[in-house]
Design a protein around this motif. Structure first.
Motif, short mmCIF file in Angstrom:
data_model
loop_
_atom_site.label_atom_id
_atom_site.label_comp_id
_atom_site.label_asym_id
_atom_site.label_seq_id
_atom_site.Cartn_x
_atom_site.Cartn_y
_atom_site.Cartn_z
N ASP A 1 54.11 39.31 13.20
CA ASP A 1 53.70 38.41 14.29
C ASP A 1 52.19 38.22 14.26
N GLY A 2 51.67 37.56 15.29
CA GLY A 2 50.25 37.30 15.33
C GLY A 2 49.41 38.57 15.33
N ALA A 3 49.86 39.56 16.11
CA ALA A 3 49.11 40.81 16.22
C ALA A 3 49.06 41.55 14.88
N GLU B 1 48.65 32.19 22.25
CA GLU B 1 49.22 33.29 21.47
C GLU B 1 50.64 33.61 21.92
N TYR C 1 52.11 33.77 8.63
CA TYR C 1 51.42 34.12 9.88
C TYR C 1 49.91 34.19 9.66
N ALA D 1 45.99 39.06 20.77
CA ALA D 1 47.32 39.21 20.16
C ALA D 1 47.94 40.58 20.38
N ARG E 1 53.35 31.13 20.82
CA ARG E 1 53.72 30.99 19.40
C ARG E 1 55.18 31.32 19.18
N TYR E 2 55.76 32.08 20.09
CA TYR E 2 57.13 32.54 19.90
C TYR E 2 58.03 31.78 20.84
N ALA F 1 46.20 39.21 13.01
CA ALA F 1 44.97 38.69 13.62
C ALA F 1 43.76 39.59 13.43
#
Lengths: 563, 563
Positions: free
Chosen positions: B546-548, A176, B172, A551, A179-180, B551
């Motif tokens: 973003d992922g957060a 996670e 995403y 995340a 990813r950046y 998710a």
């Protein structure tokens, strides 16, 4: 932070790289993977490992655990072994008026920890796991004598499997965070020269994380959250269940040792042990510095955390009413044996143990012909009796009853309906004072929903007499939808029924095991492959372990400038 | 669901594949990417596009918008164009006693939507974006006349850039959902034959999502959450700001059209327009069916949502006190021009506009020699005056004032300190009744923290006189740490100062722009590259994107059986 940190944590990452890569591959395929051997055999761990580990565990008894917790005041000893073995370990006692000091100390190392970077933190956490693994027999002893799990289970669920779950959490977090990109060049076409910016992206933790442990699985249920929070750049305060401190004290000791060796502030991981009546979890959970909370335990307190600790991301695993629908089978014996194992393992004290077995009043079709409702009950009861027929072997499966509340519930349960199989007290051949009980199986009518729709935690399961599989499915939807479940199962030879139950399981958000008749059980989940809980029903608001589990434990902060 | 669904959504995914792949590549590199051209030029969009779009927008005026919202009762018309143009569009009015019907309708299509699968849903959402893009000029008119943004900005921020942000959210979400295999074979080594299980993993939405829109950026701020929730399998109820309904009504119309064409229930996306005093957001947000909430608006209601809608994941963007630290520069003119643009664009009514400019009382070193505090203020003021010197050009940058509350705040602000630059009312050459204002710049002492530590939303910025850069950084830490910020900037030629401000920005969790002197501005973020907000300070609890951000909008439910 001196420059040795980088060297050391790079070495650690390199030396554990294969383990991490295996985990990263596994979470993508969700096939079989295990990094920590589950067999406590001397052929795997060496001839003296078991004995050394036992001695290390025994050496804790009657001592003061060598841990420093900022703000702690005096010591506390609160554990009672379900095996009747006096533990008498003293831990630093955290009290409410010491929380300012504890929180300040936890935050002190955060900037250095952030500067350690993704790979630095991954290296440190993998090294912690490796050192915990070196103490796995000692941990197994600690888990056994706090949770009551039998030794082999404590070694597996409390040691090897818990390490696998922790590694899984680290792998998800690593993926996670990765990813950046750390840097980027942004180049926008424009009249004349393009516009170019150079950008940096830094992963930062949220602040302080709180892990609230449980009595039954002090390591397995705490480690995923602990390591997910730590590796993403947070400090972690571990508040163990007063009856299961030692496994987490060892954990914290190892984490602090590794952090300190790497030059980080050891107070990035602390133990907050309390006296049973102190109620420390509430004031801790409401501290504004606390941004992440992982909790395993009762629904009431889990709900309270979700509703009140709104300054934090709260990950909870609470109570549920796990169900198995029995419609038909082509392997009646195997069905009975499979369920017998599930109901017996750790005396049904797993959050994944089946509570409700929905069976049509008219009985079911099997490879042995039609079986009446009573015959289905008798089949399961016989399998349990056979499995647990020999006391010496039975105790290795059952373990001890974790605390008196479970015994109390068990003693009330026969009144709920018709007893199909009585619970039996067993004298443990090695521990005369151990509290050991076999599972109780009670038959109920579908109309007794007030009984079976609530969790009756412990060695109590209900055989629920339904008007047919349609009602079984309806009750499954209703009980799991309202009360939640960590696990569900179905036995059927009819593809249409399987389809319908699969749909129902998706609708109510529970993982489904279909026709388990071999050496896999509905109450067991395999790290890297099975998710534990779903986060989609009231039993848990998160799963071990997926993207959502990691995340929100960190943020990405950017800076940019002309390039 | 008929079998045409699969064919159609597969076609859609295929036809938009390049766009998606570009986005997927971009979110990994966070380099430059744009899928929707930001120039409204006829060379890009065709000779008649602007005129056709304008006509389409105009055609809405004085009509009843053709949308059906379950449970709605009568219609409501609540918009007031900041340009003084009567809109008089009627929308179905959602009322509190219609919520049962609305929520039931929203949930009805969820199972089919889940069955559509990841790629099916991605295809549908990409097609919605494509059709919104075809209506981008119409949307720009709708955004202009509700938010007050000037046309080109409405086209870009409200159209092309909003589409890019929506695509970013879909990318995403697609990546996130695709982390889990649809099926797996788990094969555990065992004595004799290995144990083999076949497993299925299904992505399921959480339920109903609520998007609460804002007045200033009805599309840009709503689309990321709307599309992130929709593509992950949820139904979405869109509650627009009563003053900015039309852009979201068009959005919902397009989404419903595409869903229906694909055979899904159009009520998966609904518009819940309300009368300004109805207070519909609270009862909606507390509905147990609502599992996701995206909100842009004031801190008070954002905090209320975070603290009370605990049954849902809540994503908020609230108020903040954006700051720029001015320490020194090698391009004084460019500094002034760059900041002048930031303060002027959309009359400072962006959540990203700088409010506080921290400048040492002793002045700063520049390429033009030493500049006193007053000279720095005068430099910025002069740049603003020059930039806005021609009314006809000025209005294309300033746009209109979004609502009366902004005017009221602006009128009070000169009393806070010494006016460096007065705000000026401008008569819009095309819209006689438009409310247009230039930025006000007020100098304050550092001790007036009670003034500059609170958001004063609108064309008001403060030049804060500090004892030096050390105090500037301290005030930056304090105001952003306590009040939050969406953006931050620094101007310095000293690497040590830049390092220190970078550290401070990481500590308080805000994105930092350093020495912007060209055609990039602190108040602008580029989709796919810059994160908007961080989720790490009080101004927002999440970032686009973003992922957060994606998710926790879905869960993965598994089933398993012997293979």
């Amino acid at each position: 932070m001196d420059c040795n940190i980088t060297v050391m944590t790079t070495d650690w990452l390199a030396s554990h790289r294969e383990r991490l890569d295996g985990a990263l591959t596994a979470i993508r395929s969700r096939g079989y993977y295990s990094a920590f051997p589950e067999s406590p055999s001397p052929r795997v761990y060496g001839e003296t490992a078991a004995e050394d580990g036992k001695a290390a565990f025994e050496a804790h008894r009657g001592t003061t655990f060598a841990l420093e917790t900022p703000g702690a005041s005096g010591t506390v000893s609160s554990e009672e072994s379900p095996y009747g073995v006096p533990l008498d370990v003293q831990y630093p006692r955290t009290v409410e008026n010491g929380l300012d000091e504890l929180l300040a100390a936890a935050q002190k190392g955060l900037t250095d920890w952030r500067k350690g970077g993704i790979e630095g933190r991954v290296g440190v956490t993998l090294e912690i796991l490796d050192r915990l693994h070196k103490r796995v027999f000692e941990l197994a002893g600690a888990v056994q004598h706090t949770s009551g799990q039998a030794f082999v289970m404590a070694f597996q669920a409390g040691g090897a499997h818990a390490l696998d779950r922790a590694l899984e959490a680290i792998a998800y977090a690593y993926e996670e965070m990765s990813r950046y990109p750390a840097t980027a060049i942004w180049e926008k076409p424009a009249k004349g020269d393009p516009i170019r910016l150079e950008k940096n992206f830094t992963v930062t933790g949220r602040g302080v994380a709180l892990v609230i442990g449980c009595n039954t699985f002090p390591t397995w249920n705490s480690w995923p959250g602990l390591f997910a929070s730590l590796v993403t750049g947070n400090a972690v305060i571990v508040k163990p269940h007063p009856l299961a401190v030692l496994p987490l004290a060892i954990t914290v000791e190892v984490a602090r040792e590794v952090l300190a060796e790497a030059g980080y502030d050891p107070n990035l991981v602390t133990l907050a042990a309390e006296h049973p009546g102190d109620g420390l979890a509430k004031p801790l959970a409401l501290r504004p510095e606390v941004k992440l909370i992982d909790f395993t335990g009762g629904t009431e307190f889990g709900d309270w955390l979700e509703q009140n600790a709104t300054q934090a991301e709260v990950f909870t695993e609470k109570a549920g009413v796990n169900a198995v629908i029995i419609d038909s089978t082509d392997s009646f014996k195997a069905l009975c044996n499979n369920l017998a194992f599930t109901l017996s393992l750790y005396s049904g004290q797993m959050c994944t143990t089946t509570q409700n077995l929905f069976v049509p009043a008219d009985g079911i079709e099997t490879d042995e012909g039609h079986k009446t409702f009573d015959e289905v009950g008798a089949g399961i009861a016989n399998s349990i009796s056979k499995l647990l027929g020999d006391d010496a072997r039975a105790v290795e499966l059952l373990g001890g009853i974790v605390n008196q509340a479970v015994v109390n519930r068990l003693e009330l349960a026969p009144e709920y309906g018709d007893v199909v199989l009585e619970s039996r007290a067993i004298t443990h051949p090695a521990y005369a004072d151990a509290v050991v009980r076999t599972p109780l199986l009670v038959a109920l009518d579908a109309k007794n929903e007030d009984v079976f729709s609530r969790e009756c935690f412990g060695p109590v399961s209900f055989l629920v007499r339904t008007s047919g599989t349609a009602e079984s499915i309806a009750l499954f939807r209703q009980t799991v939808g309202d009360g939640g479940a960590m696990t569900a199962g179905v036995y059927s030879t009819d593809p249409a029924v399987l389809d319908e139950v699969r749909e129902a399981a998706l609708d109510v958000g529970v993982a489904l095991s279909e026709n388990l008749t071999g050496q896999v059980f509905v109450n067991q989940s395999a790290a890297f492959s099975d998710f534990h809980g779903t986060g989609a029903n009231p039993a848990a608001n998160a799963t071990y372990t997926d993207g959502a589990y990691v995340a929100s434990r960190f943020r990405v902060i950017q800076s940019r400038r002309h390039a």
